[in-house]
Design a protein around this motif. Structure first.
Motif, PDB file in Angstrom:
ATOM      1  N   LYS A  69    -110.658 -46.135  45.936  1.00 34.56           N
ATOM      2  CA  LYS A  69    -111.923 -45.621  46.461  1.00 34.56           C
ATOM      3  C   LYS A  69    -112.003 -44.111  46.312  1.00 34.56           C
ATOM      4  O   LYS A  69    -113.013 -43.560  45.853  1.00 34.56           O
ATOM      5  CB  LYS A  69    -112.068 -46.035  47.927  1.00 34.56           C
ATOM      6  CG  LYS A  69    -113.232 -45.377  48.669  1.00 34.56           C
ATOM      7  CD  LYS A  69    -114.573 -45.790  48.091  1.00 34.56           C
ATOM      8  CE  LYS A  69    -115.718 -45.178  48.917  1.00 34.56           C
ATOM      9  NZ  LYS A  69    -117.041 -45.497  48.304  1.00 34.56           N
ATOM     10  N   ASP A  81    -111.558 -43.280  42.169  1.00 36.64           N
ATOM     11  CA  ASP A  81    -112.585 -43.716  41.225  1.00 36.64           C
ATOM     12  C   ASP A  81    -113.950 -43.967  41.861  1.00 36.64           C
ATOM     13  O   ASP A  81    -114.905 -44.291  41.158  1.00 36.64           O
ATOM     14  CB  ASP A  81    -112.126 -44.994  40.510  1.00 36.64           C
ATOM     15  CG  ASP A  81    -110.815 -44.793  39.774  1.00 36.64           C
ATOM     16  OD1 ASP A  81    -110.622 -43.714  39.184  1.00 36.64           O
ATOM     17  OD2 ASP A  81    -109.975 -45.715  39.793  1.00 36.64           O
ATOM     18  N   GLY A  82    -114.016 -43.894  43.178  1.00 32.65           N
ATOM     19  CA  GLY A  82    -115.308 -44.048  43.842  1.00 32.65           C
ATOM     20  C   GLY A  82    -115.626 -45.439  44.335  1.00 32.65           C
ATOM     21  O   GLY A  82    -116.499 -45.614  45.185  1.00 32.65           O
ATOM     22  N   LYS A  83    -114.918 -46.451  43.791  1.00 32.44           N
ATOM     23  CA  LYS A  83    -115.209 -47.827  44.193  1.00 32.44           C
ATOM     24  C   LYS A  83    -113.924 -48.644  44.283  1.00 32.44           C
ATOM     25  O   LYS A  83    -113.084 -48.575  43.386  1.00 32.44           O
ATOM     26  CB  LYS A  83    -116.141 -48.496  43.180  1.00 32.44           C
ATOM     27  CG  LYS A  83    -117.530 -47.887  43.097  1.00 32.44           C
ATOM     28  CD  LYS A  83    -118.368 -48.590  42.035  1.00 32.44           C
ATOM     29  CE  LYS A  83    -119.750 -47.966  41.936  1.00 32.44           C
ATOM     30  NZ  LYS A  83    -120.571 -48.618  40.883  1.00 32.44           N
ATOM     31  N   THR A  93    -112.217 -52.045  43.640  1.00 32.20           N
ATOM     32  CA  THR A  93    -112.571 -53.120  42.714  1.00 32.20           C
ATOM     33  C   THR A  93    -111.787 -54.392  42.996  1.00 32.20           C
ATOM     34  O   THR A  93    -110.727 -54.375  43.626  1.00 32.20           O
ATOM     35  CB  THR A  93    -112.298 -52.688  41.264  1.00 32.20           C
ATOM     36  OG1 THR A  93    -110.880 -52.545  41.066  1.00 32.20           O
ATOM     37  CG2 THR A  93    -112.995 -51.368  40.941  1.00 32.20           C
TER      38      THR A  93
END
Length: 406
Positions: free
Chosen positions: A253, A256-258, A260
């Motif tokens: 998170k 990479d922002g997310k 998965t």
């Protein structure tokens, strides 16, 4: 031996055998659609070949008569004719089958590092030779009376702890994977984000199968001592894996922002790898911490291939080599009674480090020599044009998904 223990041994053997198709699913979902058959066949090829070699001579090599023997005599009971007619044949042969499943999955794990670009025949040659000259002897060193098993006694220190394969399985496979990735070189167009997983649900299914089978992997050998430590092993296998998922997703998170789905699956595998050597020798709280640490560090470790320029296609190095090292060395700090922070001194860490480095170096060197010899003789890597097109049809004659117009 009581029938309950025998029944658990058979069940655990089936669970660990099921893990190799789990590896095939996990890896298969991560590659492109036109390489999925090739990827899965490398696991199934290992399953067929290593099983036969183990019965013929591998089991004989996995135990030694003297501490400093390299391996057992492969011809001491060729094809197990003597063992099969002995008084304790029933339980002895179950033990042979259980050991075979570890050999199989160790070899299968290596294949993820060379996804999308390896010839199947060359892989099978490598798999057979590597199992013979690396896995079978290392299994003897770690579990079969060899020098790693006796290292602590030789040095006047605590014994090396590797309950289910941190060194023999994961460090061993991860080091070989790194060697092959270097020998075969980078895929065409290698860069971060070059290939997206073609089937995320298949990868999640593979991770789930691995987690399911791992209870046999870690707790299977407990049939030999009346399941005395099975409760601790089971809760640690559950807890460390769950914590590793969280550790990986938090890092993902922020990085990479997310978070998965592939990250969750990879985190689970990283936790399973790390808890493998430590499952019977940690209190549950320390197992949870190990999971978080392994998940977080492996999430960073998979980026090393871009930093150092080696193409480990499916992160065998970042998950299995790094995760195996974390779990093996962690015992030096937190093993029950002998860890640096749990009543012991530096001795446990010292023997863990010696064992880990020795197996890593041995496996890497032999795998690199084997891979290089195969590449320079019959060729290990497919042609670039076949790699770009997807190698399923070229190598195996069919594709994973046959789409027909209706």
């Amino acid at each position: 031996m009581d029938t309950g223990s025998i029944a658990w041994a058979i069940t655990a053997t089936a669970l660990v055998l099921f893990m190799t198709p789990g590896v095939a699913f996990f890896y298969g979902g991560l590659v492109k659609a036109k390489s999925v058959v090739s990827m899965m066949m490398m696991s199934f090829g290992a399953l067929g070949l290593v099983s036969v070699l183990w019965v013929l001579y591998g089991f004989n090599m996995s135990a030694v008569g003297s501490v400093w023997d390299f391996a057992g005599n492969p011809f001491s009971d060729f094809a197990l004719g003597g063992l099969a007619t002995g008084e304790s044949a029933n339980t002895d042969l179950i033990g042979v089958a259980f050991g075979a499943t570890f050999a199989i999955i160790t070899v299968a794990l290596i294949s993820g590092a060379i996804a999308d670009r390896a010839k199947f025949g060359s892989w099978m040659i490598f798999a057979g030779i590597w199992a013979t000259v690396v896995y079978f002897p290392v299994a003897a060193w770690v579990w079969g009376g060899g020098w790693i098993l006796n290292l602590g006694e030789s040095l006047g220190l605590p014994a090396v702890i590797d309950y289910a394969g941190g060194t023999a399985v994961h460090i061993n496979a991860g080091a070989a994977a790194l060697a092959l990735a270097l020998v075969l070189g980078k895929r065409v167009g290698f860069q971060k984000g070059m290939d997206k997983p073609h089937n995320v649900p298949l990868t999640l299914l593979g991770a789930a199968v691995l987690w399911f089978g791992w209870f046999g992997f870690n707790a299977g050998a407990e049939w030999l001592n009346g399941l005395a430590n099975s409760g601790l092993i089971v809760i640690n296998t559950l807890g460390a894996t769950a914590a590793a998922i969280l550790g990986w997703l938090v890092v993902e998170k922020f990085k990479d922002g997310k978070p998965t789905a592939v990250g969750a699956a990879s985190g689970a595998v990283a936790g399973l790898v790390a808890i493998t050597p430590a499952c019977a020798n940690l209190e549950p709280g320390w197992a949870l911490l190990l999971g978080v640490v392994a998940g977080a560090l492996c999430a960073f470790a998979i980026e090393l291939k871009f930093k150092f320029g080696f193409d480990d296609s499916l992160d065998v190095v970042g998950i299995h080599l790094v995760g195996g090292l974390i779990g093996t060395l962690y015992l030096g700090f937190f093993a029950i009674d002998t860890g640096l922070f749990t009543g012991g001194g530096l001795g446990q860490l010292a023997v863990q480090a010696i064992a880990a480095v020795a197996v890593m170096a041995f496996s890497f060197v032999v795998a690199w020599i084997l891979g290089f010899a195969i590449e320079k003789s019959i060729g290990f890597r497919v042609k670039n044009e076949d790699e770009i097109a997807g190698i399923d049809t070229v190598v195996h004659g069919h594709e994973g998904y046959q789409l027909e117009s209706v």
